[in-house]
Motif scaffolding. Structure first.
Motif, PDB file in Angstrom:
ATOM      1  N   LEU A 175      56.551  27.502  13.543  1.00  0.00           N
ATOM      2  CA  LEU A 175      55.878  28.032  14.733  1.00  0.00           C
ATOM      3  C   LEU A 175      56.458  29.370  15.165  1.00  0.00           C
ATOM      4  N   TYR A 176      57.769  29.534  15.023  1.00  0.00           N
ATOM      5  CA  TYR A 176      58.417  30.792  15.411  1.00  0.00           C
ATOM      6  C   TYR A 176      57.860  31.958  14.594  1.00  0.00           C
ATOM      7  N   THR A 177      57.728  31.764  13.299  1.00  0.00           N
ATOM      8  CA  THR A 177      57.197  32.806  12.415  1.00  0.00           C
ATOM      9  C   THR A 177      55.738  33.100  12.753  1.00  0.00           C
ATOM     10  N   THR A 178      54.978  32.051  13.025  1.00  0.00           N
ATOM     11  CA  THR A 178      53.568  32.216  13.390  1.00  0.00           C
ATOM     12  C   THR A 178      53.444  33.051  14.661  1.00  0.00           C
ATOM     13  N   ILE A 179      54.255  32.730  15.666  1.00  0.00           N
ATOM     14  CA  ILE A 179      54.220  33.466  16.936  1.00  0.00           C
ATOM     15  C   ILE A 179      54.564  34.929  16.692  1.00  0.00           C
ATOM     16  N   ASP A 180      55.582  35.166  15.879  1.00  0.00           N
ATOM     17  CA  ASP A 180      56.008  36.534  15.567  1.00  0.00           C
ATOM     18  C   ASP A 180      54.859  37.331  14.940  1.00  0.00           C
ATOM     19  N   GLN A 181      54.153  36.735  14.013  1.00  0.00           N
ATOM     20  CA  GLN A 181      53.028  37.414  13.367  1.00  0.00           C
ATOM     21  C   GLN A 181      51.862  37.613  14.332  1.00  0.00           C
ATOM     22  N   GLU A 182      51.630  36.621  15.191  1.00  0.00           N
ATOM     23  CA  GLU A 182      50.541  36.719  16.163  1.00  0.00           C
ATOM     24  C   GLU A 182      50.796  37.826  17.195  1.00  0.00           C
ATOM     25  N   ILE A 183      52.066  38.093  17.486  1.00  0.00           N
ATOM     26  CA  ILE A 183      52.395  39.181  18.412  1.00  0.00           C
ATOM     27  C   ILE A 183      51.891  40.502  17.839  1.00  0.00           C
ATOM     28  N   LYS A 184      52.131  40.714  16.559  1.00  0.00           N
ATOM     29  CA  LYS A 184      51.675  41.945  15.902  1.00  0.00           C
ATOM     30  C   LYS A 184      50.154  42.050  15.936  1.00  0.00           C
ATOM     31  N   THR A 185      49.493  40.936  15.683  1.00  0.00           N
ATOM     32  CA  THR A 185      48.029  40.917  15.705  1.00  0.00           C
ATOM     33  C   THR A 185      47.502  41.222  17.099  1.00  0.00           C
ATOM     34  N   ALA A 186      48.113  40.619  18.116  1.00  0.00           N
ATOM     35  CA  ALA A 186      47.686  40.851  19.502  1.00  0.00           C
ATOM     36  C   ALA A 186      47.933  42.300  19.912  1.00  0.00           C
ATOM     37  N   LYS A 205      45.957  41.984  25.952  1.00  0.00           N
ATOM     38  CA  LYS A 205      47.091  41.998  26.879  1.00  0.00           C
ATOM     39  C   LYS A 205      47.592  40.597  27.244  1.00  0.00           C
ATOM     40  N   ILE A 206      46.681  39.711  27.614  1.00  0.00           N
ATOM     41  CA  ILE A 206      47.094  38.374  28.049  1.00  0.00           C
ATOM     42  C   ILE A 206      47.737  37.609  26.892  1.00  0.00           C
ATOM     43  N   LYS A 207      47.123  37.657  25.722  1.00  0.00           N
ATOM     44  CA  LYS A 207      47.676  36.960  24.566  1.00  0.00           C
ATOM     45  C   LYS A 207      49.044  37.533  24.203  1.00  0.00           C
ATOM     46  N   LEU A 208      49.160  38.849  24.242  1.00  0.00           N
ATOM     47  CA  LEU A 208      50.424  39.498  23.901  1.00  0.00           C
ATOM     48  C   LEU A 208      51.534  39.083  24.869  1.00  0.00           C
ATOM     49  N   GLU A 209      51.246  39.108  26.166  1.00  0.00           N
ATOM     50  CA  GLU A 209      52.247  38.712  27.161  1.00  0.00           C
ATOM     51  C   GLU A 209      52.654  37.252  26.983  1.00  0.00           C
ATOM     52  N   THR A 210      51.682  36.409  26.716  1.00  0.00           N
ATOM     53  CA  THR A 210      51.965  34.987  26.533  1.00  0.00           C
ATOM     54  C   THR A 210      52.812  34.758  25.291  1.00  0.00           C
ATOM     55  N   LEU A 211      52.439  35.410  24.196  1.00  0.00           N
ATOM     56  CA  LEU A 211      53.202  35.256  22.958  1.00  0.00           C
ATOM     57  C   LEU A 211      54.630  35.772  23.113  1.00  0.00           C
ATOM     58  N   ARG A 212      54.792  36.851  23.832  1.00  0.00           N
ATOM     59  CA  ARG A 212      56.136  37.375  24.077  1.00  0.00           C
ATOM     60  C   ARG A 212      56.960  36.396  24.915  1.00  0.00           C
ATOM     61  N   SER A 213      56.313  35.753  25.876  1.00  0.00           N
ATOM     62  CA  SER A 213      57.049  34.777  26.684  1.00  0.00           C
ATOM     63  C   SER A 213      57.441  33.563  25.841  1.00  0.00           C
ATOM     64  N   ILE A 214      56.587  33.186  24.903  1.00  0.00           N
ATOM     65  CA  ILE A 214      56.918  32.085  23.988  1.00  0.00           C
ATOM     66  C   ILE A 214      58.124  32.474  23.140  1.00  0.00           C
ATOM     67  N   LYS A 215      58.074  33.676  22.583  1.00  0.00           N
ATOM     68  CA  LYS A 215      59.175  34.133  21.731  1.00  0.00           C
ATOM     69  C   LYS A 215      60.479  34.189  22.526  1.00  0.00           C
ATOM     70  N   THR A 216      60.397  34.649  23.761  1.00  0.00           N
ATOM     71  CA  THR A 216      61.582  34.706  24.618  1.00  0.00           C
ATOM     72  C   THR A 216      62.143  33.302  24.854  1.00  0.00           C
ATOM     73  N   ALA A 217      61.267  32.349  25.147  1.00  0.00           N
ATOM     74  CA  ALA A 217      61.717  30.972  25.383  1.00  0.00           C
ATOM     75  C   ALA A 217      62.369  30.396  24.120  1.00  0.00           C
ATOM     76  N   PHE A 218      61.788  30.683  22.970  1.00  0.00           N
ATOM     77  CA  PHE A 218      62.363  30.218  21.709  1.00  0.00           C
ATOM     78  C   PHE A 218      63.748  30.835  21.499  1.00  0.00           C
ATOM     79  N   MET A 219      63.854  32.132  21.740  1.00  0.00           N
ATOM     80  CA  MET A 219      65.126  32.819  21.527  1.00  0.00           C
ATOM     81  C   MET A 219      66.195  32.329  22.505  1.00  0.00           C
ATOM     82  N   GLU A 220      65.814  32.102  23.751  1.00  0.00           N
ATOM     83  CA  GLU A 220      66.765  31.598  24.738  1.00  0.00           C
ATOM     84  C   GLU A 220      67.286  30.225  24.333  1.00  0.00           C
TER      85      GLU A 220
END
Length: 149
Positions: free
Chosen positions: A3-14, A20-35
């Motif tokens: 899922l982490y890799t998928t989110i990372d790739q989806e950020i680039k696509t967004a 904007k909304i998808k990008l912000e959401t995906l970034r928040s997911i990535k941040t939560a994963f990293m934390e």
């Protein structure tokens, strides 16, 4: 692919789609994963179950926020939260329908030899472990109570 890799790739696509909304959401997911992975004493890789639990928690937080915004007549903020919920839910496994949930919990009840509400804790432990990614705890508890009554 996890899922982490998928989110990372989806950020680039967004970013390329300027969504904007998808990008912000995906970034928040990535941040939560990293934390989670960089927390003291944490494993450096997330399991699928941990990733799903994080996403479920984020969905619940946004739904709660949307409810509060609606109560305060802040419709535009509530709509943004609900749009983020849709993005988050697209990365979660398809939830069980009520019938599927009842069938799965019925099997767990048979397996654990549960016969009354006194055995609810035993059933809840097994059900939460098995069904946690595809059902919310409240739905599981309500269904267990219903079937054991």
């Amino acid at each position: 692919m996890n899922l982490y890799t998928t989110i990372d790739q989806e950020i680039k696509t967004a970013m390329m789609a300027k969504d904007k909304i998808k990008l912000e959401t995906l970034r928040s997911i990535k941040t939560a994963f990293m934390e989670t992975t960089t927390a003291k004493g944490a494993a450096h890789n997330l399991t699928e179950e941990q990733s799903i639990a994080i996403l479920q928690r984020m969905v619940k937080q946004r739904k709660d926020s949307a409810t509060i915004y609606e109560e305060q007549n802040r419709v535009e903020l509530a709509q943004q939260e609900l749009a983020e919920v849709e993005v988050l839910q697209s990365y979660l496994p398809k939830p069980y329908s009520q019938e599927e949930l009842e069938r799965a919990i019925g099997e767990i009840i048979v397996r654990t030899d549960a016969s009354s509400l006194k055995d609810m804790g035993k059933v809840m432990g097994a059900a939460t472990k098995e069904l946690g990614a595809k059902a919310v705890g409240r739905m599981i508890a309500d269904t267990v109570k219903k079937l054991l009554s």
